[in-house]
Scaffold this motif. Structure first.
Motif, PDB file in Angstrom:
ATOM      1  N   UNK A  46      43.410  26.263 126.950  1.00 45.77           N
ATOM      2  CA  UNK A  46      44.113  25.105 127.516  1.00 45.77           C
ATOM      3  C   UNK A  46      44.739  24.257 126.413  1.00 45.77           C
ATOM      4  N   UNK A  47      44.060  24.151 125.278  1.00 47.20           N
ATOM      5  CA  UNK A  47      44.588  23.355 124.160  1.00 47.20           C
ATOM      6  C   UNK A  47      45.798  24.039 123.533  1.00 47.20           C
ATOM      7  N   UNK A  48      45.811  25.364 123.623  1.00 47.37           N
ATOM      8  CA  UNK A  48      46.955  26.111 123.099  1.00 47.37           C
ATOM      9  C   UNK A  48      46.843  26.459 121.633  1.00 47.37           C
ATOM     10  N   UNK A  60      43.054  28.982 135.911  1.00 44.28           N
ATOM     11  CA  UNK A  60      42.231  28.558 134.780  1.00 44.28           C
ATOM     12  C   UNK A  60      42.263  27.053 134.585  1.00 44.28           C
ATOM     13  N   UNK A  61      43.426  26.419 134.768  1.00 43.53           N
ATOM     14  CA  UNK A  61      43.518  24.963 134.621  1.00 43.53           C
ATOM     15  C   UNK A  61      42.753  24.250 135.740  1.00 43.53           C
ATOM     16  N   UNK A  62      42.799  24.810 136.954  1.00 44.47           N
ATOM     17  CA  UNK A  62      42.025  24.214 138.041  1.00 44.47           C
ATOM     18  C   UNK A  62      40.534  24.364 137.770  1.00 44.47           C
ATOM     19  N   UNK A  88      32.885  28.208 133.647  1.00 42.65           N
ATOM     20  CA  UNK A  88      33.964  28.924 134.327  1.00 42.65           C
ATOM     21  C   UNK A  88      33.499  29.834 135.462  1.00 42.65           C
ATOM     22  N   UNK A  89      32.324  30.426 135.350  1.00 39.93           N
ATOM     23  CA  UNK A  89      31.820  31.263 136.452  1.00 39.93           C
ATOM     24  C   UNK A  89      31.706  30.434 137.727  1.00 39.93           C
TER      25      UNK A  89
END
Length: 840
Positions: A367-369, A406-408, A416-417
């Motif tokens: 997300x940070x890139x 992934x962002x949601x 994440x699971x």
């Protein structure tokens, strides 16, 4: 409230001054110094802060709430005014809040949502020595923000027991140290008895402390299970019945936590059974005695298995010192350690980033890139790769870039699971069930039984909601579960809990979105064995409640030598897999190496992920696929499966030796270690296997050319010149040089062995100096042989041999080999490989 004096007080002006001239600071202060509650208020009116907020990361919820409450009361306010806190499922901040105490992933969310940290002037990382993953990530993100967007942002790292010099060097920051409370603590080791359970040793130690010492007793235990056992043991103690026995851990309701953090009524003595939540930041008034089990329950991760578990581990010496210091906050204290005095502990706690599952971190980095953040300790590459593979399965990453899903998932602020599971259902009843399952997976087991059926846990929760308590269930655990599920329903805007009457596969049909890698199908030949979607296998217990289920999804596994063990799972419906994961059902033709038959198998397979559903022989496979299968065979069997000649082995060793002897050639010469060759099989071996259907069809010449194909003609000539296979000795004969490379324990590392020239002594007469190779840098090791070919001497200094050792060798050998020359002066004698002529 009247503000008490703290040891940190005299350092507060220097902290303000340091931050006025430098944007980073490392602050060391022992327990009781007051850093947690006194540093943030002291910075409020600093000119460089310019009225902006102070955000302090506190690693534990109990400590975050307690610290914010204490600072608020110092100002005569309630939390949520000038001082507030934000922890999971609880928010006590307002527009007036200027000091925010946050925990877990909240700081990470703040930075991800607003990389400029608008309105924030300083970030404080408290108790950094605990090395929680969230703190390491938060610091790495903060440093990136400071370097690229906010040069005016201040960063303060605070701790009681960290390697301040190393951290200050990493941060390029000043380092300040504060004194702590000066009350001495007497440390003793309380002897255990043979095969004595921990709770009974704790009981004896508490009874001793209550009789021998004044004040409250703080007992450090690994987790809630051990706390419950110790509490049960103390219930049978006459000495403990006269005092209040209290628990302290992160899952307690707020009211019970607050009670423990307040003094006992009318000075009534207390025994507090605590996890390491009491190790730092929170102050327990009245404690004069600490009893330390020397253990903590911490997460450990095995990147080879992909399974994480909470293990009871020995604490570090720094933690032991900090725990003991809790006894010296108000007066002279005593600390009893429940381990032998001879036992040595590690100096510092290991960073969590090195030993936990990293899916959450991998998603944050995506997300940070930028995955190349500055971490105090870099995440292990193996664990990070396994985490990214899981995220691809969950749909959070695609080509290592974060997806909309992934962002949601990230916004939910959980693993994440669980985030994938919470977002997957498309109706309210399944969403409500997902909330229950998220609570069940995160919390301690509500049942005392060993059953592997996750459904039994959920059924106990459903019964509790209907006013019934299952016989082997913990009421307090079910209360906590119900509250956590309510919090998730509130987050997801689900109105009611799920129906108590669920279809048999309902739990598994929802759970599979959290564990797509642990979807498992029953083995056709062994009903207790299951093949997992990630390619591994797992077994049920003999008395498993899941016996007979064709498909299951596993929420908890224990890694074992051959098969993992299913600890918790639920059945699922194959039709649900077809509906939710159609893209993972594939049919393809495969040509593979069959280790059992040591031959090529051509099959048409139907699979779900890596679970083979059907396999049929393939009549006419694509010939181009044979080379891939043969390369896989070499990966499995190793390089020794190839037709090596001794000459080719020697050529390989010559190249490896030259890379070590002549570093300037390392880029020109290929890496021919086992590890490098196995890693590049597709590059050098696969072309040689093209058109072949058997491994033994590869002949010695083709293998030799494949190995040497990575060097051009000029380089091969240089190899022959620098590391020749043979050398002409003074007798005029060519003799072989033997090369070797010692890999040691690490293939691909190691060091070259000394090159060996075995030659009869008489063939070297007249030669003064040891021959050298590799541009004169490496002397040969001479194995000097008798005329019969037996070793006489091993030397790398021929001149010294002639001067010192040869006379003794001549005296011993002349009578044994009279037909061969043994001159008195080997320097001027003629070298020969023959015996003396007849008659001489």
């Amino acid at each position: 409230m009247n503000r008490p004096a703290f040891p940190i007080d005299e350092l507060l002006p220097r902290i303000r001054e340091s931050l006025a001239t430098h944007p980073r600071l490392v602050l060391e202060a022992p327990p009781g110094a007051g850093k947690t509650t006194q540093v943030p208020p002291a910075l409020l009116d600093a000119p460089w802060l310019a009225g902006r907020k102070i955000v302090m990361l506190e690693p534990r919820r109990v400590a975050a709430r307690a610290a914010a409450t204490f600072m608020a009361k110092q100002r005569g306010e309630e939390p949520g005014a000038t001082v507030g806190y934000r922890i999971r499922f609880e928010n006590r901040v307002s527009a007036a809040t200027r000091i925010e105490v946050v925990t877990e992933g909240i700081l990470t969310r703040m930075i991800q949502d607003d990389p400029t940290l608008d309105g924030v002037g300083v970030l404080l990382f408290d108790e950094f020595h605990e090395r929680h993953l969230s703190a390491d990530l938060g610091l790495a993100l903060a440093l990136d923000v400071q370097a690229s967007l906010r040069e005016d942002l201040r960063i303060v790292v605070m701790s009681a027991t960290l390697d301040g010099e190393r951290l200050a060097s990493f941060l390029d920051a000043p380092r300040l140290s504060s004194a702590g409370r000066s009350f001495p603590v007497t440390v003793a080791h309380f002897p255990g008895r043979r095969e004595e359970a921990l709770e009974h040793q704790v009981k004896r130690a508490v009874e001793h402390a209550l009789v021998q010492h004044p004040g409250d007793v703080l007992v450090f235990l690994p987790g809630q299970r051990e706390i419950a056992r110790a509490e049960a043991a103390l219930a049978a103690s006459d000495a403990a019945r006269a005092v209040d026995v209290l628990q302290l851990h992160g899952e307690l309701p707020v009211e019970q936590q607050s009670r423990v953090l307040q003094p006992g009524p009318d000075g009534h003595r207390r025994v507090v059974l605590a996890t390491n939540v009491a190790e730092s930041s929170v102050t327990l008034p009245g404690v004069r005695v600490v009893i330390d089990s020397g253990q903590a329950r911490e997460p450990r991760y095995d990147p080879n298995s992909g399974f994480a578990r909470l293990d009871v581990v020995n604490i570090a010496q720094a933690s032991a010192d900090q725990r003991a210091g809790r006894a010296g906050r108000v007066a002279e204290g005593f600390a009893y350690r429940l381990w032998p005095e001879s036992q040595r502990l590690e100096a510092q706690r290991r960073a969590e980033i090195a030993q936990v599952e990293l899916a959450g971190l991998a998603l944050e980095l995506a997300a940070w890139g930028d995955a190349n953040l500055r971490f105090v300790d870099a995440p292990p590459p193996g664990a990070l790769a396994a985490a990214r593979e899981l995220l691809h399965r969950l749909g959070a990453l695609e080509n290592n870039a974060i997806t909309a899903l992934g962002r949601r998932m990230l916004a939910l602020g959980t693993h994440p699971r669980l985030a994938a599971m919470l977002l997957a259902p498309d109706d309210d009843d399944e969403r409500a069930l997902a909330c229950d399952l998220a609570a069940l997976i995160e919390a301690r087991d509500p049942l005392r039984s060993r059953s592997d059926a996750l459904a039994e846990r959920w059924q106990a929760l459903a019964a509790f909601r209907n006013g019934r308590l299952v016989s082997d269930a913990s009421r307090s655990a079910l209360i906590a579960l119900d509250q956590a599920a309510k919090q998730w329903r509130r987050r997801l805007r689900v109105a009611a809990p799920p129906s108590a009457d669920l279809p048999a596969h309902a739990i598994g049909d929802v759970l599979l979105h959290a564990y797509p890698d642990r979807i498992a199908r029953q083995h056709p030949a062994d009903p207790y064995r299951y093949q997992l979607a990630n390619g591994r296998s797992a077994k049920l217990f003999d008395d498993s409640a899941l016996y007979g289920e064709p498909w299951i999804v596993v929420s908890e596994l224990r890694d074992e030598n051959r098969d993992a063990r299913v600890l918790r799972a639920a059945p699922l419906d194959e039709a649900r897999l077809q509906r939710d994961f159609p893209q993972r059902f594939v049919r393809e033709d495969r040509v593979v190496w069959d280790a059992a038959t040591r031959g090529i198998a051509a099959v048409r397979e139907t699979r779900f992920d890596r679970i083979v559903l059907e396999s049929r022989p393939l009549a006419k496979p694509d010939p181009a696929r044979y080379a891939d299968a043969l390369v896989d065979a070499v990966r499995q069997l190793g390089l020794d499966a190839l037709p090596w000649t001794e000459a080719l082995r020697q050529w390989r060793e010559r190249v490896r030796c030259l890379r070590a002897w002549l570093p300037e050639l390392i880029d020109a010469l290929p890496d021919l270690s086992d590890a490098a060759l196995l890693a590049t099989l597709d590059d050098w071996l696969k072309p040689a296997l093209s058109g072949k259907t058997r491994l033994d069809a590869l002949d010695e010449a083709a293998l030799g050319e494949a190995i040497k194909s990575r060097t051009d003609w000029a380089t091969r000539q240089k190899i022959d010149a620098l590391a020749p296979t043979r050398i002409i000795v003074p007798s005029g004969m060519e003799r072989r040089i033997e090369y070797g490379f010692d890999d040691g324990a690490n293939h691909g590392g190691g060091a070259p062995e000394a090159p060996v020239l075995a030659v009869k002594l008489q063939e070297l007469f007249g030669l003064a100096d040891t021959p050298r190779i590799a541009d004169g840098r490496v002397p040969l090791t001479l194995h000097l042989l008798s005329p019969g070919g037996k070793p006489l001497q091993i030397t790398r200094d021929l001149r010294s041999f002639w001067d010192r050792t040869y006379p003794e060798v001549k005296k011993e050998m002349k009578g044994r080999y009279p037909k061969h020359p043994w001159p008195d002066d080997p320097w001027s004698a003629t070298a020969t490989h023959r015996a003396k002529p007849r008659g001489t």
